[in-house]
Design a protein around this motif. Structure first.
Motif, mmCIF file in Angstrom:
data_model
loop_
_atom_site.group_PDB
_atom_site.id
_atom_site.type_symbol
_atom_site.label_atom_id
_atom_site.label_comp_id
_atom_site.label_asym_id
_atom_site.label_seq_id
_atom_site.Cartn_x
_atom_site.Cartn_y
_atom_site.Cartn_z
ATOM 1 N N TYR A 1 0.813 -1.331 -0.050
ATOM 2 C CA TYR A 1 -0.072 -0.006 -0.052
ATOM 3 C C TYR A 1 0.732 1.411 -0.150
ATOM 4 N N PRO A 2 1.756 1.398 0.743
ATOM 5 C CA PRO A 2 2.430 2.515 0.782
ATOM 6 C C PRO A 2 3.364 3.016 -0.568
ATOM 7 N N THR A 3 3.674 1.927 -1.315
ATOM 8 C CA THR A 3 4.347 2.016 -2.615
ATOM 9 C C THR A 3 3.345 2.293 -3.984
ATOM 10 N N VAL A 4 2.638 1.463 -3.998
ATOM 11 C CA VAL A 4 1.306 1.605 -4.944
ATOM 12 C C VAL A 4 -0.112 2.057 -4.738
ATOM 13 N N GLY A 5 -0.454 1.922 -3.389
ATOM 14 C CA GLY A 5 -1.917 2.131 -3.110
ATOM 15 C C GLY A 5 -2.555 1.019 -3.531
ATOM 16 N N ALA B 1 8.164 -8.299 -7.466
ATOM 17 C CA ALA B 1 8.403 -9.759 -6.642
ATOM 18 C C ALA B 1 7.498 -9.872 -5.567
ATOM 19 N N LEU B 2 6.981 -8.964 -4.826
ATOM 20 C CA LEU B 2 6.077 -9.231 -3.536
ATOM 21 C C LEU B 2 4.609 -9.464 -4.320
ATOM 22 N N ALA B 3 4.389 -8.536 -5.572
ATOM 23 C CA ALA B 3 3.169 -8.485 -6.226
ATOM 24 C C ALA B 3 2.736 -10.093 -6.667
ATOM 25 N N THR B 4 3.943 -10.404 -7.282
ATOM 26 C CA THR B 4 3.828 -11.974 -7.531
ATOM 27 C C THR B 4 3.250 -12.844 -6.783
ATOM 28 N N ALA B 5 3.994 -12.967 -5.346
ATOM 29 C CA ALA B 5 3.602 -13.736 -4.441
ATOM 30 C C ALA B 5 1.985 -13.423 -4.086
ATOM 31 N N VAL B 6 1.728 -12.173 -4.030
ATOM 32 C CA VAL B 6 0.327 -11.850 -3.767
ATOM 33 C C VAL B 6 -0.741 -12.151 -4.940
ATOM 34 N N ALA B 7 -0.265 -12.224 -6.190
ATOM 35 C CA ALA B 7 -0.931 -12.796 -7.139
ATOM 36 C C ALA B 7 -1.036 -14.363 -7.055
ATOM 37 N N ILE B 8 -0.284 -14.860 -6.858
ATOM 38 C CA ILE B 8 -0.129 -16.568 -6.861
ATOM 39 C C ILE B 8 -1.308 -17.069 -5.620
ATOM 40 N N LEU B 9 -0.925 -16.342 -4.419
ATOM 41 C CA LEU B 9 -1.722 -16.685 -3.196
ATOM 42 C C LEU B 9 -3.239 -15.976 -3.379
ATOM 43 N N SER B 10 -3.531 -15.027 -3.857
ATOM 44 C CA SER B 10 -4.700 -14.131 -3.935
ATOM 45 C C SER B 10 -5.488 -14.569 -5.094
ATOM 46 N N SER B 11 -4.928 -14.910 -6.277
ATOM 47 C CA SER B 11 -5.934 -14.845 -7.410
ATOM 48 C C SER B 11 -5.537 -16.275 -8.180
ATOM 49 N N VAL B 12 -4.208 -16.630 -8.429
ATOM 50 C CA VAL B 12 -4.148 -17.999 -9.207
ATOM 51 C C VAL B 12 -4.568 -19.020 -8.512
ATOM 52 N N PRO C 1 11.353 -3.413 -9.152
ATOM 53 C CA PRO C 1 11.647 -5.054 -8.936
ATOM 54 C C PRO C 1 11.055 -5.445 -7.788
ATOM 55 N N GLY C 2 11.367 -4.773 -6.537
ATOM 56 C CA GLY C 2 10.782 -5.335 -5.309
ATOM 57 C C GLY C 2 9.399 -5.490 -5.122
ATOM 58 N N THR C 3 8.761 -4.537 -5.686
ATOM 59 C CA THR C 3 7.341 -4.388 -5.497
ATOM 60 C C THR C 3 6.572 -5.396 -6.517
#
Length: 280
Positions: free
Chosen positions: A25-29, A196-207, A192-194
């Motif tokens: 949230y602090p980075t991309v909202g 990487a974390l977003a990829t983990a979120v996408a796998i856990l929360s969507s895929v 890149p850091g964002t």
């Protein structure tokens, strides 16, 4: 895997992903989180299933409707989480599946389990903290879209026997969310850091959750699916405790027990009528 286990696994993934998004949230909202989550999920699902656009118009329309509901749900839910405690936002979101469970009931016992789940949700939200009005409105919007997705997703699962329909729906949802994410986060989406974390979120929360849930919808009526998702506030409370250090009051733990019992009761098969004796 049994259908109730698929629903439960999806719920756990959704809540673990929601806990991870607090770092984004602090980075991309909120809009940036939604865009990254859906875009990455679309890439993964498209690579796995390679859907085409040659399906009949009816199937493509249903996939587009499902993707639209997903995009609006995500935007509403993460805007709510940005303004409300995670448990309160998840509780309001549950009202959509709860309505599906209530209006689709056919037996008195179904109403009993739905009522018990509703009581658990009330107990879970009894934190005594004043809640932001805009956050409640966004969470209610997310609940309406999630309930609508259960109905549309059931039709999509009936038309497409694998994950191609889901891949089309998520891809369409990602395209809808993209302008909002770019407007809010801009080039920060490409850090890149964002990513990487977003990829983990996408796998856990969507895929994983949407794959599990679509498979479960092939086997379960939306009513039972809706009651099973009443586990989500309880799982969210446990994830908040374990990963975020969020402690619960005694009434909230009572709510956890209530929704768990409601989910168990909703998935129990009706008792069989004993066969009449033949005298042999």
């Amino acid at each position: 895997m049994p259908a109730p286990a698929l629903v439960t696994g999806g719920v756990v993934g959704l809540q673990c992903g929601a806990a991870l998004t607090t770092r984004l949230y602090p980075t991309v909202g909120p809009a940036g989180v939604v865009t990254l989550r859906l875009c990455i999920a679309a890439v993964v699902l498209t690579a796995l299933w390679r859907p085409g656009l040659r399906g009949d118009r009816g199937t493509l329309g249903i996939a587009a409707a499902a993707g639209t509901l997903l995009a609006v749900h995500h935007l509403g839910y993460y805007e709510a989480v940005d303004r409300l405690p995670l448990g309160a936002a998840t509780t309001m979101e549950f009202l959509g599946p709860f309505a599906i469970a209530l209006f689709g009931s056919r037996r008195a016992a179904d109403l009993l389990w739905a009522g018990l789940a509703a009581a658990g949700v009330v107990l879970l939200s009894n934190s005594g903290i004043p809640l932001n009005a805009a956050g409640l409105a966004f969470a209610s919007l997310a609940g309406c879209c999630w309930g609508g997705y259960l109905l549309v997703g059931k039709r999509l699962a009936g038309r497409v026997p694998d994950g191609r329909g889901l891949a089309l729906a998520v891809t369409w949802g990602s395209l809808l969310s993209l302008p909002y994410g770019i407007a809010q986060a801009g080039t920060r989406l490409l850090d890149p850091g964002t990513l990487a974390l977003a990829t983990a979120v996408a796998i856990l929360s969507s895929v994983l959750p949407y794959t599990f849930h679509l498979e479960a919808l092939r086997r379960l009526p939306p009513r039972v699916f809706g009651i099973l998702t009443s586990l989500e506030p309880a799982v969210g409370a446990l994830i908040g405790l374990l990963l975020l250090g969020q402690h619960l009051a005694t009434p909230q733990w009572a709510g956890v027990l209530a929704v768990a019992l409601a989910s168990i009761g909703a998935t129990r098969p009706p008792g069989r009528t004993p066969r009449p004796s033949t005298g042999r």
